[in-house]
Design a protein around this motif. Sequence first.
Motif, PDB file in Angstrom:
ATOM      1  N   LEU A 157      21.974  51.326  62.062  1.00  0.00           N
ATOM      2  CA  LEU A 157      20.992  50.236  61.913  1.00  0.00           C
ATOM      3  C   LEU A 157      19.660  50.712  61.335  1.00  0.00           C
ATOM      4  O   LEU A 157      18.951  49.946  60.692  1.00  0.00           O
ATOM      5  CB  LEU A 157      20.756  49.563  63.273  1.00  0.00           C
ATOM      6  CG  LEU A 157      21.941  48.746  63.813  1.00  0.00           C
ATOM      7  CD1 LEU A 157      21.759  48.428  65.293  1.00  0.00           C
ATOM      8  CD2 LEU A 157      22.102  47.454  63.005  1.00  0.00           C
ATOM      9  N   LEU A 158      19.326  51.989  61.577  1.00  0.00           N
ATOM     10  CA  LEU A 158      18.023  52.488  61.102  1.00  0.00           C
ATOM     11  C   LEU A 158      18.101  53.281  59.796  1.00  0.00           C
ATOM     12  O   LEU A 158      17.083  53.543  59.178  1.00  0.00           O
ATOM     13  CB  LEU A 158      17.375  53.354  62.185  1.00  0.00           C
ATOM     14  CG  LEU A 158      17.051  52.637  63.502  1.00  0.00           C
ATOM     15  CD1 LEU A 158      16.370  53.584  64.478  1.00  0.00           C
ATOM     16  CD2 LEU A 158      16.187  51.401  63.270  1.00  0.00           C
ATOM     17  N   ARG A 159      19.332  53.633  59.374  1.00  0.00           N
ATOM     18  CA  ARG A 159      19.433  54.443  58.152  1.00  0.00           C
ATOM     19  C   ARG A 159      20.238  53.789  57.031  1.00  0.00           C
ATOM     20  O   ARG A 159      20.016  54.091  55.858  1.00  0.00           O
ATOM     21  CB  ARG A 159      20.147  55.762  58.457  1.00  0.00           C
ATOM     22  CG  ARG A 159      19.384  56.726  59.272  1.00  0.00           C
ATOM     23  CD  ARG A 159      20.329  57.831  59.659  1.00  0.00           C
ATOM     24  NE  ARG A 159      19.640  59.017  60.083  1.00  0.00           N
ATOM     25  CZ  ARG A 159      20.262  60.092  60.561  1.00  0.00           C
ATOM     26  NH1 ARG A 159      21.570  60.096  60.663  1.00  0.00           N
ATOM     27  NH2 ARG A 159      19.576  61.143  60.912  1.00  0.00           N
ATOM     28  N   MET A 189       9.610  56.103  52.739  1.00  0.00           N
ATOM     29  CA  MET A 189       9.339  56.708  54.052  1.00  0.00           C
ATOM     30  C   MET A 189       7.916  57.266  54.146  1.00  0.00           C
ATOM     31  O   MET A 189       7.531  57.800  55.180  1.00  0.00           O
ATOM     32  CB  MET A 189      10.352  57.820  54.324  1.00  0.00           C
ATOM     33  CG  MET A 189      11.746  57.316  54.602  1.00  0.00           C
ATOM     34  SD  MET A 189      11.800  56.292  56.094  1.00  0.00           S
ATOM     35  CE  MET A 189      11.429  57.507  57.348  1.00  0.00           C
ATOM     36  N   GLU A 190       7.185  57.179  53.079  1.00  0.00           N
ATOM     37  CA  GLU A 190       5.810  57.685  53.037  1.00  0.00           C
ATOM     38  C   GLU A 190       5.725  59.168  53.405  1.00  0.00           C
ATOM     39  O   GLU A 190       4.772  59.614  54.041  1.00  0.00           O
ATOM     40  CB  GLU A 190       4.897  56.840  53.957  1.00  0.00           C
ATOM     41  CG  GLU A 190       4.883  55.370  53.555  1.00  0.00           C
ATOM     42  CD  GLU A 190       3.972  54.524  54.429  1.00  0.00           C
ATOM     43  OE1 GLU A 190       4.112  54.614  55.666  1.00  0.00           O
ATOM     44  OE2 GLU A 190       3.148  53.791  53.888  1.00  0.00           O
ATOM     45  N   ILE A 227      10.590  50.774  65.383  1.00  0.00           N
ATOM     46  CA  ILE A 227      11.317  52.035  65.564  1.00  0.00           C
ATOM     47  C   ILE A 227      11.873  52.456  64.202  1.00  0.00           C
ATOM     48  O   ILE A 227      12.131  51.600  63.350  1.00  0.00           O
ATOM     49  CB  ILE A 227      12.432  51.831  66.623  1.00  0.00           C
ATOM     50  CG1 ILE A 227      13.150  53.135  66.962  1.00  0.00           C
ATOM     51  CG2 ILE A 227      13.441  50.754  66.221  1.00  0.00           C
ATOM     52  CD1 ILE A 227      14.094  53.016  68.175  1.00  0.00           C
ATOM     53  N   ARG A 228      12.036  53.761  64.005  1.00  0.00           N
ATOM     54  CA  ARG A 228      12.631  54.219  62.747  1.00  0.00           C
ATOM     55  C   ARG A 228      13.416  55.513  62.950  1.00  0.00           C
ATOM     56  O   ARG A 228      13.226  56.218  63.944  1.00  0.00           O
ATOM     57  CB  ARG A 228      11.553  54.463  61.692  1.00  0.00           C
ATOM     58  CG  ARG A 228      10.678  55.660  61.975  1.00  0.00           C
ATOM     59  CD  ARG A 228       9.724  55.890  60.820  1.00  0.00           C
ATOM     60  NE  ARG A 228       8.785  56.969  61.093  1.00  0.00           N
ATOM     61  CZ  ARG A 228       7.844  57.350  60.237  1.00  0.00           C
ATOM     62  NH1 ARG A 228       7.698  56.735  59.094  1.00  0.00           N
ATOM     63  NH2 ARG A 228       7.039  58.341  60.546  1.00  0.00           N
ATOM     64  N   ALA A 229      14.277  55.805  61.980  1.00  0.00           N
ATOM     65  CA  ALA A 229      14.894  57.128  61.889  1.00  0.00           C
ATOM     66  C   ALA A 229      13.944  57.954  61.040  1.00  0.00           C
ATOM     67  O   ALA A 229      13.383  57.442  60.071  1.00  0.00           O
ATOM     68  CB  ALA A 229      16.251  57.031  61.220  1.00  0.00           C
ATOM     69  N   VAL A 230      13.745  59.226  61.389  1.00  0.00           N
ATOM     70  CA  VAL A 230      12.756  60.027  60.648  1.00  0.00           C
ATOM     71  C   VAL A 230      13.337  60.628  59.366  1.00  0.00           C
ATOM     72  O   VAL A 230      12.603  61.061  58.499  1.00  0.00           O
ATOM     73  CB  VAL A 230      12.095  61.115  61.532  1.00  0.00           C
ATOM     74  CG1 VAL A 230      11.339  60.482  62.678  1.00  0.00           C
ATOM     75  CG2 VAL A 230      13.097  62.135  62.036  1.00  0.00           C
ATOM     76  N   GLN A 231      14.654  60.680  59.244  1.00  0.00           N
ATOM     77  CA  GLN A 231      15.305  61.141  58.002  1.00  0.00           C
ATOM     78  C   GLN A 231      16.737  60.621  57.979  1.00  0.00           C
ATOM     79  O   GLN A 231      17.171  59.983  58.926  1.00  0.00           O
ATOM     80  CB  GLN A 231      15.270  62.661  57.829  1.00  0.00           C
ATOM     81  CG  GLN A 231      15.515  63.518  59.031  1.00  0.00           C
ATOM     82  CD  GLN A 231      16.922  63.564  59.593  1.00  0.00           C
ATOM     83  OE1 GLN A 231      17.116  63.534  60.798  1.00  0.00           O
ATOM     84  NE2 GLN A 231      17.934  63.606  58.734  1.00  0.00           N
ATOM     85  N   GLY A 279       7.701  52.855  55.365  1.00  0.00           N
ATOM     86  CA  GLY A 279       7.742  53.829  56.444  1.00  0.00           C
ATOM     87  C   GLY A 279       9.105  53.834  57.131  1.00  0.00           C
ATOM     88  O   GLY A 279       9.364  54.658  57.998  1.00  0.00           O
ATOM     89  N   GLY A 280       9.960  52.871  56.757  1.00  0.00           N
ATOM     90  CA  GLY A 280      11.315  52.837  57.326  1.00  0.00           C
ATOM     91  C   GLY A 280      11.398  52.153  58.683  1.00  0.00           C
ATOM     92  O   GLY A 280      12.367  52.320  59.420  1.00  0.00           O
TER      93      GLY A 280
END
Length: 180
Positions: free
Chosen positions: A20-22, A84-85, A72-76, A32-33
């Motif tokens: 869901l986040l990627r 993703m800034e 909320i986000r995935a960082v990568q 920023g994702g």
Amino acid sequence: MKTGTGKKDLTKKGKELAFLLRHDMSYHFAKGGWREVSDLTKNHGFSKSLLEEIVTTDEKGRYQFDQTKKRIRAVQGHSVEVDMEYVEKEPPLELWHGTSSRFIGSIMKEGLKPMSRQYVHLSSDPETAKKVGARHGGDLVLLHIRSKEAWIYGQRFYQAENGVWLTDPLSWKYIEQCHD
Ligand code: HQG
């Protein structure tokens, strides 16, 4: 009394969250994702406490709340095209990439490509890279990346909040296969 979510359920919901986040092309991610927590609670069967548990227990630090905890986000690791800034960063002298022997011919010809993701993923130590490579099965191959040299020649590098290094397609010129 049993509290929290069982380990199996947590792993299953964690995998769902990763998607869901990627990878969820049906969602319009904010710069920023970021994804709204309310969307995950209303439409995808997550409670706020389950999300907190996944964020804090994830062994790779894959996820992050914003300061208000409303997003909320995935960082990568994204395949969806999202800004993703990331801020460009000077890499260390060397980085590592683990892969399967079946990809080597193509990598040494075309260089490392992001494949289904937005960036090529690199590790700061060989042990982590070996774990990443082992996920692909077959014979594990460890690649040594001359990252500083590539950076000097204009290659862009970024580092996600969980320490994973990211870069654009990388020429074979900066890559060597390690034999031990
Ligand atoms: C390979 C996990 C043929 C590349 C990990 C890799 C990581 C090529 C595969 C993160 C190629 C892509 C990323 C080329 C690259 N020809 N094959 N030119 N260039 N490849 O999973 O780096 O658990 O997208 O070597 O821990 O394995 O998801 O990338 O084998 O940090 O959080 O194509 O995913 O994190 O595979 O792993 P992937 P990766 P998470």
